[in-house]
Motif scaffolding. Sequence first.
Motif, PDB file in Angstrom:
ATOM      1  N   THR A  21       6.089  20.862 -23.284  1.00 41.72           N
ATOM      2  CA  THR A  21       5.365  21.871 -24.058  1.00 41.72           C
ATOM      3  C   THR A  21       5.478  21.599 -25.546  1.00 41.72           C
ATOM      4  O   THR A  21       4.490  21.703 -26.296  1.00 41.72           O
ATOM      5  CB  THR A  21       5.903  23.276 -23.738  1.00 41.72           C
ATOM      6  OG1 THR A  21       5.840  23.501 -22.328  1.00 41.72           O
ATOM      7  CG2 THR A  21       5.081  24.347 -24.443  1.00 41.72           C
ATOM      8  N   GLY A  24       3.227  18.755 -26.538  1.00 43.92           N
ATOM      9  CA  GLY A  24       1.842  19.220 -26.587  1.00 43.92           C
ATOM     10  C   GLY A  24       1.558  20.051 -27.821  1.00 43.92           C
ATOM     11  O   GLY A  24       0.512  19.902 -28.466  1.00 43.92           O
ATOM     12  N   LEU A  28      -1.106  19.332 -30.928  1.00 39.91           N
ATOM     13  CA  LEU A  28      -2.143  20.308 -31.273  1.00 39.91           C
ATOM     14  C   LEU A  28      -2.038  20.743 -32.725  1.00 39.91           C
ATOM     15  O   LEU A  28      -3.051  20.829 -33.433  1.00 39.91           O
ATOM     16  CB  LEU A  28      -2.039  21.518 -30.341  1.00 39.91           C
ATOM     17  CG  LEU A  28      -2.452  21.267 -28.886  1.00 39.91           C
ATOM     18  CD1 LEU A  28      -1.968  22.386 -27.984  1.00 39.91           C
ATOM     19  CD2 LEU A  28      -3.957  21.105 -28.770  1.00 39.91           C
ATOM     20  N   ILE A  87      -3.986  27.447 -29.754  1.00 44.50           N
ATOM     21  CA  ILE A  87      -2.914  27.673 -28.786  1.00 44.50           C
ATOM     22  C   ILE A  87      -2.758  29.170 -28.560  1.00 44.50           C
ATOM     23  O   ILE A  87      -2.762  29.947 -29.519  1.00 44.50           O
ATOM     24  CB  ILE A  87      -1.578  27.111 -29.323  1.00 44.50           C
ATOM     25  CG1 ILE A  87      -1.704  25.636 -29.688  1.00 44.50           C
ATOM     26  CG2 ILE A  87      -0.437  27.355 -28.336  1.00 44.50           C
ATOM     27  CD1 ILE A  87      -0.759  25.212 -30.800  1.00 44.50           C
ATOM     28  N   SER A 106      -8.931  31.394 -21.347  1.00 43.80           N
ATOM     29  CA  SER A 106      -8.648  30.469 -22.444  1.00 43.80           C
ATOM     30  C   SER A 106      -9.280  29.088 -22.291  1.00 43.80           C
ATOM     31  O   SER A 106      -9.710  28.499 -23.287  1.00 43.80           O
ATOM     32  CB  SER A 106      -7.131  30.344 -22.648  1.00 43.80           C
ATOM     33  OG  SER A 106      -6.617  31.520 -23.244  1.00 43.80           O
ATOM     34  N   PRO A 107      -9.360  28.510 -21.079  1.00 43.24           N
ATOM     35  CA  PRO A 107     -10.052  27.220 -20.978  1.00 43.24           C
ATOM     36  C   PRO A 107     -11.503  27.281 -21.448  1.00 43.24           C
ATOM     37  O   PRO A 107     -12.023  26.313 -22.019  1.00 43.24           O
ATOM     38  CB  PRO A 107      -9.953  26.893 -19.483  1.00 43.24           C
ATOM     39  CG  PRO A 107      -8.723  27.598 -19.033  1.00 43.24           C
ATOM     40  CD  PRO A 107      -8.697  28.880 -19.812  1.00 43.24           C
ATOM     41  N   THR A 112      -5.262  25.906 -25.430  1.00 45.93           N
ATOM     42  CA  THR A 112      -4.126  25.533 -24.596  1.00 45.93           C
ATOM     43  C   THR A 112      -3.223  26.748 -24.454  1.00 45.93           C
ATOM     44  O   THR A 112      -2.973  27.470 -25.420  1.00 45.93           O
ATOM     45  CB  THR A 112      -3.344  24.372 -25.232  1.00 45.93           C
ATOM     46  OG1 THR A 112      -4.195  23.224 -25.287  1.00 45.93           O
ATOM     47  CG2 THR A 112      -2.098  24.035 -24.424  1.00 45.93           C
ATOM     48  N   THR A 113      -2.702  26.992 -23.248  1.00 45.59           N
ATOM     49  CA  THR A 113      -1.959  28.210 -22.968  1.00 45.59           C
ATOM     50  C   THR A 113      -0.503  27.927 -22.609  1.00 45.59           C
ATOM     51  O   THR A 113      -0.187  26.958 -21.933  1.00 45.59           O
ATOM     52  CB  THR A 113      -2.608  28.993 -21.822  1.00 45.59           C
ATOM     53  OG1 THR A 113      -2.804  28.116 -20.688  1.00 45.59           O
ATOM     54  CG2 THR A 113      -3.958  29.532 -22.245  1.00 45.59           C
ATOM     55  N   ASP A 128      -1.374  26.377 -18.950  1.00 41.91           N
ATOM     56  CA  ASP A 128      -1.133  24.938 -19.103  1.00 41.91           C
ATOM     57  C   ASP A 128       0.360  24.625 -19.075  1.00 41.91           C
ATOM     58  O   ASP A 128       0.777  23.594 -18.553  1.00 41.91           O
ATOM     59  CB  ASP A 128      -1.743  24.445 -20.427  1.00 41.91           C
ATOM     60  CG  ASP A 128      -3.251  24.547 -20.432  1.00 41.91           C
ATOM     61  OD1 ASP A 128      -3.887  23.996 -19.516  1.00 41.91           O
ATOM     62  OD2 ASP A 128      -3.800  25.186 -21.345  1.00 41.91           O
ATOM     63  N   HIS A 129       1.159  25.525 -19.655  1.00 40.20           N
ATOM     64  CA  HIS A 129       2.615  25.354 -19.685  1.00 40.20           C
ATOM     65  C   HIS A 129       3.261  26.685 -19.329  1.00 40.20           C
ATOM     66  O   HIS A 129       2.926  27.718 -19.919  1.00 40.20           O
ATOM     67  CB  HIS A 129       3.092  24.911 -21.074  1.00 40.20           C
ATOM     68  CG  HIS A 129       2.482  23.633 -21.552  1.00 40.20           C
ATOM     69  ND1 HIS A 129       2.915  22.383 -21.126  1.00 40.20           N
ATOM     70  CD2 HIS A 129       1.450  23.403 -22.411  1.00 40.20           C
ATOM     71  CE1 HIS A 129       2.194  21.451 -21.715  1.00 40.20           C
ATOM     72  NE2 HIS A 129       1.299  22.036 -22.490  1.00 40.20           N
TER      73      HIS A 129
END
Length: 240
Positions: A21, A24, A28, A87, A106-107, A112-113, A128-129
Motif C-alpha cells: 500500500t 502504491g 500516486l 486516493i 471509486s473505480p 485508488t482505494t 484496492d488495499h
Amino acid sequence: MISTEIDRGLDAELAADLAATALGLARLFSAGATMWSLAPSWQPHAQHIAVEFVHPVIVGKRALPAVALSGPELVDVVRVSIRPGDIVIAVAHADDPEVRSVMQRSPAWGATTIWIGSGQRPPAGAADHVLWLDDPDPRAPATGAFVLLYHLLWELTHVCFEHPGLLKPVECTEEVCITCSDEGRLGEALGASEQGMARVRTAQGVESVSTALVDPITAGDLVLVHAGMAISRVDPAGGS
C-alpha cells in the motif's frame, strides 16, 4: 483487555499489505494525487490521517496533499471532490454503507482505494488495499491500533520516496494488451438514459455509451462499459 495484531507485532500478511500500500501511495503522490480520508463513525481518524500526510513532522519530508471529508451525504461529497488518479482512504467497519458505496464507485471515478478496519473483513475486492486487524472487539477503533497502522503507512510511504527508481508507474509493454482491450470498465451514470444512450463517468472521463442492453438506467446507477456500450448493471451488493 483488548488484544490485536499490533499488540503482538504485525503478522506477515499485514506487514506485506502495508508495504504494498505504501509503495502504491508513493507512486500516486509522485504523479500528483490528492488523498481524501473518511471515517463516518470515527471522524477523528479521518482528520488524523489528513494531518499526518499534510504535516511533515520530520525535517526534509514532503508535505502531501490530503483532506478529511465529512457530511451527511458523504458519497456525494466524495464524488464531487475526487479526480482521476486520486486516493480514497477510509477507516470503517466492513458493513458501513457509505464507505461500501464509496469503495464500489471509486473505480468509476478513477480513484485508488484503501480500507482500514477490524473485525469481520469486507468482501474480496472491496478495495484496492485492505489493512485489517482480525480483532472482534468492537472497542478496537478506540485504541491506538488504527493510529499505529496509518502512522506506519505514512512512514513507509516516505521510505519509498527515498528510492526514486521504485516510483516509476508500471506500464503495459505489449503493443496490443489483450487484458486491457477486453476489459469491462466500471461507469457511473450521470443521468437517466435517453433514446438508448447515457452519459457515464469512468476513470477515463465522461463518455456517451449505448444503454440498449441495460435500459432503463438513472443517475447514480453503476454499469460495466465495454466498446462504447453498457453491457451489464452492477448492483449495490457488488454483483453484476
